[in-house]
Design an enzyme around this catalytic site. Sequence first.
Site, PDB file in Angstrom:
ATOM      1  CG  HIS A  62      -1.836   1.151   1.339  1.00 29.44           C
ATOM      2  ND1 HIS A  62      -3.136   0.998   1.771  1.00 29.44           N
ATOM      3  CD2 HIS A  62      -1.690   2.469   1.065  1.00 29.44           C
ATOM      4  CE1 HIS A  62      -3.739   2.176   1.758  1.00 29.44           C
ATOM      5  NE2 HIS A  62      -2.863   3.099   1.346  1.00 29.44           N
ATOM      6  CG  HIS A  95      -0.860   7.010  -1.160  1.00 24.47           C
ATOM      7  ND1 HIS A  95      -2.098   7.039  -1.776  1.00 24.47           N
ATOM      8  CD2 HIS A  95      -1.061   6.411   0.043  1.00 24.47           C
ATOM      9  CE1 HIS A  95      -3.008   6.495  -0.971  1.00 24.47           C
ATOM     10  NE2 HIS A  95      -2.393   6.103   0.142  1.00 24.47           N
ATOM     11  CE  LYS A 123      -7.840   1.730  -0.323  1.00 21.82           C
ATOM     12  NZ  LYS A 123      -6.617   2.407   0.031  1.00 21.82           N
ATOM     13  CG  HIS A 148      -9.703   4.218   3.631  1.00 24.47           C
ATOM     14  ND1 HIS A 148      -8.549   4.953   3.616  1.00 24.47           N
ATOM     15  CD2 HIS A 148     -10.385   4.591   4.752  1.00 24.47           C
ATOM     16  CE1 HIS A 148      -8.533   5.753   4.682  1.00 24.47           C
ATOM     17  NE2 HIS A 148      -9.636   5.561   5.378  1.00 24.47           N
ATOM     18  CG  HIS A 184      -4.797   2.248   6.080  1.00 26.81           C
ATOM     19  ND1 HIS A 184      -6.118   2.233   6.415  1.00 26.81           N
ATOM     20  CD2 HIS A 184      -4.722   2.883   4.895  1.00 26.81           C
ATOM     21  CE1 HIS A 184      -6.803   2.845   5.466  1.00 26.81           C
ATOM     22  NE2 HIS A 184      -5.979   3.243   4.537  1.00 26.81           N
ATOM     23  CG  ASP A 198      -1.679   4.897   4.003  1.00 32.34           C
ATOM     24  OD1 ASP A 198      -1.762   5.302   2.837  1.00 32.34           O
ATOM     25  OD2 ASP A 198      -2.448   5.279   4.910  1.00 32.34           O
TER      26      ASP A 198
HETATM   27  C1  NCD Z   1      -3.724   8.958   1.991  1.00 40.66           C
HETATM   28  C2  NCD Z   1      -3.297   9.971   0.924  1.00 40.66           C
HETATM   29  O1  NCD Z   1      -2.745  11.005   1.276  1.00 40.66           O
HETATM   30  O2  NCD Z   1      -3.498   9.702  -0.266  1.00 40.66           O
HETATM   31  N1  NCD Z   1      -3.818   9.633   3.248  1.00 40.66           N
HETATM   32  C3  NCD Z   1      -3.795   9.085   4.491  1.00 40.66           C
HETATM   33  O3  NCD Z   1      -4.005   9.799   5.459  1.00 40.66           O
HETATM   34  N2  NCD Z   1      -3.527   7.806   4.676  1.00 40.66           N
HETATM   35  C4  NCD Z   1      -4.997   8.292   1.599  1.00 40.66           C
HETATM   36  C5  NCD Z   1      -5.326   7.062   2.417  1.00 40.66           C
HETATM   37  O4  NCD Z   1      -4.735   5.999   2.232  1.00 40.66           O
HETATM   38  O5  NCD Z   1      -6.203   7.154   3.277  1.00 40.66           O
HETATM   39 ZN    ZN Z   2      -3.290   5.041   1.593  1.00 37.38          ZN
END
Ligand code: NCD
Ligand code: ZN
Length: 343
Positions: free
Chosen positions: A13, A15, A102, A141, A178, A251
């Site tokens: 996971h 970003h 997702k 999520h 998460h 995450d």
């Molecule tokens: C994530 C993001 O910034 O894209 N933010 C977070 O607080 N974890 C999105 C997510 O996974 O919830």
């Molecule tokens: Zn995330």
Amino acid sequence: MTTFTMRRLDDMHCHFRTGALLEEVLPWTVRYAGRAIAMPNTRPRAILTADDVVWYRDQILRVRDAMPVQYPFEPLMTIEIRDSTTPQMVMDAYRVGAVAGKVYPLGVTTNSDEGLRDFFSTQIQETFRAMRGIGMLLLMHGELDKPRTLVTKREHVFLPVLCRLVDMFPDLRMVLEHISTKEAVELVWEFGPNVAATITAHHLYLTLNDVIGDGIRPHNGCMPMPKDFSDRDALIEAAMSGNPKFFLGSDSAPHPREKKECARGACGDYTAPHLPELLATKFEEHGKLNRLDGFGSRFGAEFYGLPLNEGKITLTQETWCIPEQCGMVVPFRAGLPLRWQLV
Ligand code: NCD
Ligand code: ZN
């Protein structure tokens, strides 16, 4: 000098964003991970279709291939499942290599403004059925934004939805992403082998006190919000238990400094620059360094049905301080020490 060698991580996971931020953040993960699940909540272009998957993978590979040193790293692609996602869309995305869909419930986190409103509409049920048919994973999520529900209770109110989905789709592989509560740990522990959970590095470190208990610390703020001490204890225990239902999903969610340090700061903690070090330090603190390979490099691959990574990474036992800033982003625990360092 003491060293520790393990398989390259699978970060299930992560970003990576797009544009300049992608160029800045991706190389960190490439250094130590064999694979990473690329989250689809990008902007301005979200990853919703097969065309989006092809486009996004291309962006990622271009950045990987431009690195001065080459590493064995493959992105694992996903699409976002919205109310409008059809069975055909998931089948087309699967054909070009997406391994998972997702779901972001509406309004619970960064870029979820067009998130799923109804988990049980006829169309979404058909879409989930199509995913089960082709072997695509459903990543969730696990929070709901309901009226009169505190942000700290959003995971709790999502869990009945998960129970209902597990009943309806006993052989669809699902990942509760998460997780942040003892309650979620216990539930996932009890479900059958088709349900797993990811745990982040930062949820092993934080409680809500670290976000709002001693000044407001925007760089710790993330969704789901870190919770109580007993919740953190349960997450640590699950991550270090050797139970293959719990595996790494960092995450890592970078936001430029000014988007975090402002009147309405964005949610997301940036752990990609030092993820193996954060994990090794925490696992060692609990005398469980021997469990890190399973959590970080084996159980995720096994759940996804992938071969284990062959490459290795080595860390040395050496205390160093996390930098105050990495490019345009403030990393998690900036300025604080870690006991391990990636070679
Ligand atoms: C994530 C993001 O910034 O894209 N933010 C977070 O607080 N974890 C999105 C997510 O996974 O919830
Ligand atoms: Zn995330």
